[in-house]
Write an enzyme that holds these catalytic residues in place. Structure first.
Site, PDB file in Angstrom:
ATOM      1  N   TYR A  23      40.456  39.210  18.135  1.00 49.28           N
ATOM      2  CA  TYR A  23      39.233  39.107  18.816  1.00 49.28           C
ATOM      3  C   TYR A  23      38.003  40.063  17.822  1.00 49.28           C
ATOM      4  O   TYR A  23      37.201  39.477  17.436  1.00 49.28           O
ATOM      5  CB  TYR A  23      39.380  40.118  20.230  1.00 49.28           C
ATOM      6  CG  TYR A  23      37.840  39.862  20.776  1.00 49.28           C
ATOM      7  CD1 TYR A  23      37.756  38.875  21.714  1.00 49.28           C
ATOM      8  CD2 TYR A  23      37.202  41.023  20.707  1.00 49.28           C
ATOM      9  CE1 TYR A  23      36.698  38.832  22.654  1.00 49.28           C
ATOM     10  CE2 TYR A  23      35.895  40.928  21.457  1.00 49.28           C
ATOM     11  CZ  TYR A  23      35.580  39.934  22.358  1.00 49.28           C
ATOM     12  OH  TYR A  23      34.755  39.908  23.278  1.00 49.28           O
ATOM     13  N   ILE A  55      31.122  44.423  29.376  1.00 48.10           N
ATOM     14  CA  ILE A  55      30.242  43.998  30.594  1.00 48.10           C
ATOM     15  C   ILE A  55      31.249  43.830  31.727  1.00 48.10           C
ATOM     16  O   ILE A  55      32.302  43.143  31.322  1.00 48.10           O
ATOM     17  CB  ILE A  55      29.717  42.915  29.776  1.00 48.10           C
ATOM     18  CG1 ILE A  55      29.006  43.083  28.596  1.00 48.10           C
ATOM     19  CG2 ILE A  55      28.551  42.228  31.167  1.00 48.10           C
ATOM     20  CD1 ILE A  55      27.748  44.095  28.740  1.00 48.10           C
ATOM     21  N   LYS A  80      34.859  38.398  16.034  1.00 52.36           N
ATOM     22  CA  LYS A  80      33.355  38.609  16.281  1.00 52.36           C
ATOM     23  C   LYS A  80      32.699  39.117  14.994  1.00 52.36           C
ATOM     24  O   LYS A  80      31.521  38.757  14.937  1.00 52.36           O
ATOM     25  CB  LYS A  80      33.221  39.724  17.316  1.00 52.36           C
ATOM     26  CG  LYS A  80      34.077  39.290  18.600  1.00 52.36           C
ATOM     27  CD  LYS A  80      33.103  38.025  19.391  1.00 52.36           C
ATOM     28  CE  LYS A  80      33.409  37.717  20.531  1.00 52.36           C
ATOM     29  NZ  LYS A  80      32.626  36.745  21.062  1.00 52.36           N
ATOM     30  N   ASP A 111      31.165  24.163  30.165  1.00 55.90           N
ATOM     31  CA  ASP A 111      32.531  25.138  30.181  1.00 55.90           C
ATOM     32  C   ASP A 111      33.655  24.397  30.117  1.00 55.90           C
ATOM     33  O   ASP A 111      33.659  23.227  30.422  1.00 55.90           O
ATOM     34  CB  ASP A 111      32.437  25.863  31.584  1.00 55.90           C
ATOM     35  CG  ASP A 111      33.275  27.276  31.669  1.00 55.90           C
ATOM     36  OD1 ASP A 111      32.803  28.239  31.496  1.00 55.90           O
ATOM     37  OD2 ASP A 111      34.448  27.281  31.657  1.00 55.90           O
ATOM     38  N   THR A 122      32.679  41.347  33.907  1.00 55.12           N
ATOM     39  CA  THR A 122      32.858  39.873  33.959  1.00 55.12           C
ATOM     40  C   THR A 122      34.644  39.950  34.255  1.00 55.12           C
ATOM     41  O   THR A 122      35.190  40.670  33.958  1.00 55.12           O
ATOM     42  CB  THR A 122      32.380  39.195  32.710  1.00 55.12           C
ATOM     43  OG1 THR A 122      33.341  39.635  31.864  1.00 55.12           O
ATOM     44  CG2 THR A 122      31.018  39.336  32.098  1.00 55.12           C
ATOM     45  N   ASN A 126      28.346  30.960  23.583  1.00 51.65           N
ATOM     46  CA  ASN A 126      28.647  32.020  24.396  1.00 51.65           C
ATOM     47  C   ASN A 126      30.318  32.197  24.796  1.00 51.65           C
ATOM     48  O   ASN A 126      30.844  33.175  24.878  1.00 51.65           O
ATOM     49  CB  ASN A 126      27.807  32.129  25.795  1.00 51.65           C
ATOM     50  CG  ASN A 126      28.508  33.274  26.664  1.00 51.65           C
ATOM     51  OD1 ASN A 126      28.753  34.377  26.846  1.00 51.65           O
ATOM     52  ND2 ASN A 126      29.260  32.596  27.811  1.00 51.65           N
TER      53      ASN A 126
HETATM   54  P1  NAP Z   1      34.395  35.138  30.956  1.00 47.52           P
HETATM   55  O1  NAP Z   1      33.529  35.746  32.315  1.00 47.52           O
HETATM   56  O2  NAP Z   1      35.583  35.065  31.082  1.00 47.52           O
HETATM   57  O3  NAP Z   1      33.436  34.042  30.797  1.00 47.52           O
HETATM   58  C1  NAP Z   1      33.806  33.208  29.530  1.00 47.52           C
HETATM   59  C2  NAP Z   1      33.539  31.649  29.857  1.00 47.52           C
HETATM   60  O4  NAP Z   1      33.831  31.113  28.651  1.00 47.52           O
HETATM   61  C3  NAP Z   1      34.755  31.396  31.262  1.00 47.52           C
HETATM   62  O5  NAP Z   1      34.320  30.497  31.973  1.00 47.52           O
HETATM   63  C4  NAP Z   1      35.688  30.563  30.116  1.00 47.52           C
HETATM   64  O6  NAP Z   1      36.420  29.424  30.973  1.00 47.52           O
HETATM   65  C5  NAP Z   1      34.767  29.953  29.234  1.00 47.52           C
HETATM   66  N1  NAP Z   1      35.703  29.582  28.299  1.00 47.52           N
HETATM   67  C6  NAP Z   1      36.968  29.758  27.623  1.00 47.52           C
HETATM   68  N2  NAP Z   1      37.106  28.926  26.630  1.00 47.52           N
HETATM   69  C7  NAP Z   1      36.613  28.350  26.297  1.00 47.52           C
HETATM   70  C8  NAP Z   1      36.481  27.110  25.456  1.00 47.52           C
HETATM   71  N3  NAP Z   1      37.365  26.959  24.601  1.00 47.52           N
HETATM   72  N4  NAP Z   1      35.305  26.380  25.698  1.00 47.52           N
HETATM   73  C9  NAP Z   1      34.614  26.390  26.557  1.00 47.52           C
HETATM   74  N5  NAP Z   1      34.491  27.570  27.548  1.00 47.52           N
HETATM   75  C10 NAP Z   1      35.480  28.281  27.241  1.00 47.52           C
HETATM   76  O7  NAP Z   1      33.908  36.279  30.014  1.00 47.52           O
HETATM   77  P2  NAP Z   1      32.463  37.075  29.632  1.00 47.52           P
HETATM   78  O8  NAP Z   1      32.754  38.302  29.541  1.00 47.52           O
HETATM   79  O9  NAP Z   1      31.279  36.550  30.286  1.00 47.52           O
HETATM   80  O10 NAP Z   1      32.221  36.700  28.051  1.00 47.52           O
HETATM   81  C11 NAP Z   1      31.380  35.521  27.310  1.00 47.52           C
HETATM   82  C12 NAP Z   1      31.126  36.146  25.843  1.00 47.52           C
HETATM   83  O11 NAP Z   1      30.751  37.266  25.779  1.00 47.52           O
HETATM   84  C13 NAP Z   1      32.349  35.912  24.957  1.00 47.52           C
HETATM   85  O12 NAP Z   1      32.201  35.328  24.004  1.00 47.52           O
HETATM   86  C14 NAP Z   1      33.071  37.203  24.843  1.00 47.52           C
HETATM   87  O13 NAP Z   1      33.620  37.322  23.877  1.00 47.52           O
HETATM   88  C15 NAP Z   1      31.658  37.903  24.748  1.00 47.52           C
HETATM   89  N6  NAP Z   1      31.781  39.572  25.260  1.00 47.52           N
HETATM   90  C16 NAP Z   1      32.221  39.696  26.384  1.00 47.52           C
HETATM   91  C17 NAP Z   1      32.386  41.307  26.549  1.00 47.52           C
HETATM   92  C18 NAP Z   1      32.691  41.697  27.895  1.00 47.52           C
HETATM   93  O14 NAP Z   1      33.030  43.059  28.004  1.00 47.52           O
HETATM   94  N7  NAP Z   1      32.723  41.097  29.029  1.00 47.52           N
HETATM   95  C19 NAP Z   1      31.814  42.244  25.680  1.00 47.52           C
HETATM   96  C20 NAP Z   1      31.389  41.624  24.439  1.00 47.52           C
HETATM   97  C21 NAP Z   1      31.337  40.327  24.097  1.00 47.52           C
HETATM   98  P3  NAP Z   1      37.712  29.976  31.577  1.00 47.52           P
HETATM   99  O15 NAP Z   1      37.508  31.105  32.723  1.00 47.52           O
HETATM  100  O16 NAP Z   1      38.112  28.910  32.520  1.00 47.52           O
HETATM  101  O17 NAP Z   1      38.867  30.359  30.415  1.00 47.52           O
END
Ligand code: NAP
Length: 246
Positions: free
Chosen positions: A157, A190, A161, A37, A192, A90
């Site tokens: 975004y 999701i 994607k 991370d 999060t 991810n």
């Molecule tokens: P999240 O809880 O914000 O987790 C994302 C993690 O990635 C965080 O720990 C973040 O760190 C870290 N991160 C950010 N920039 C980074 C970088 N440059 N290098 C390495 N790590 C980095 O989000 P999530 O919802 O689990 O998202 C995970 C994936 O699912 C993403 O690709 C997102 O686009 C995708 N997704 C999410 C949703 C949704 O609704 N949640 C829907 C569709 C797709 P920090 O917290 O310090 O920034």
């Protein structure tokens, strides 16, 4: 189920949300997991939790938009555990949303840099390690429903994607003959930290009547990365509570 005994996995963005759930899930099924991370403290907390459950994990700091970080991350995994079998690209950010004619170039570049270039770099260096290790491998890229459809005020975004899905198809064609599979998982909203504050507004977009949970996405990522999915490559899989069917 123990589908990953003897296997080594990296999960980027593993300190939170879907990445943390995926790291826990892969480790619970026997994988040695590198929880990576940009925030090392978050990665360490997840790795500690996995080790406390008597499974294998280490934490690594890596900003996926920086090639040197990704090179070091993959090298760390192969040095610590001897190989790389599963790469889960991810890490992602939502970025500031706004009218398309007002999106600052820096915001566009930051979102593309993490969400698309970051996946490219993870893929590139995972393949390098998989080829060097002479092992078959699975690469799961986390895209989104917004790799299939648009969303107003989220141009960068959405574009990032869609790019991940195209990148996945190109890579799968090239890597299929080597036994390296590449797929995407495409979640709807999701629960999060990424969508904090948006939850109530987006629930009605999901025919299933609720948001998804990180563990539901992680379960599918684990399936795709496992040897139960050996005929799956180049494709994208919605985990969306019916969002795109609307
Ligand atoms: P999240 O809880 O914000 O987790 C994302 C993690 O990635 C965080 O720990 C973040 O760190 C870290 N991160 C950010 N920039 C980074 C970088 N440059 N290098 C390495 N790590 C980095 O989000 P999530 O919802 O689990 O998202 C995970 C994936 O699912 C993403 O690709 C997102 O686009 C995708 N997704 C999410 C949703 C949704 O609704 N949640 C829907 C569709 C797709 P920090 O917290 O310090 O920034």
């Amino acid at each position: 189920m123990i589908r990953f005994e003897g296997k080594v996995a990296i999960v980027t963005g593993g300190g939170s949300g879907i990445g943390a759930a995926t790291a826990r899930r892969l480790a619970s099924e026997g994988a040695a997991v590198v929880v990576a991370d940009v925030d090392l403290g978050h990665a360490e907390a997840v790795a500690r939790e996995i080790v406390a459950a008597r499974r294998k994990a280490i934490a690594a700091a890596a900003d996926v938009s920086k090639e040197a970080d990704v090179v070091a991350l993959v090298d760390r995994a192969t040095c610590a555990f001897g190989a790389l079998d599963v790469m889960v690209n991810n890490a992602g950010i939502g970025g500031v949303q706004g009218d398309i004619d007002e999106v600052p170039l820096e915001v566009w570049q930051q979102v593309i840099g993490v969400n698309l270039t970051g996946v490219f770099l993870g893929l590139k260096h995972a393949v390098r390690a998989m080829k060097a290790g002479g092992r078959k491998g699975a690469i799961v890229n986390v895209a989104s429903i917004l790799g299939h459809v648009g969303f107003a005020h989220a141009a960068a975004y959405t574009a990032s994607k869609h790019g991940v899905i195209g990148l996945t198809q190109a890579a799968a064609l090239e890597l299929g003959p080597l036994g390296i599979r590449v797929v995407t998982v495409d979640p709807a909203f999701i629960r999060t930290p990424m969508i904090a504050g948006m939850e109530d507004g987006v629930i009605p977009l999901h025919p299933i009547g609720r948001l998804g949970m990180p563990e539901e996405v992680a379960a599918f990522i684990a399936f795709l990365a496992s040897d139960e999915a050996t005929f799956l490559t180049g494709a994208s899989y919605l985990v969306d509570g019916g969002y795109v069917a609307r």
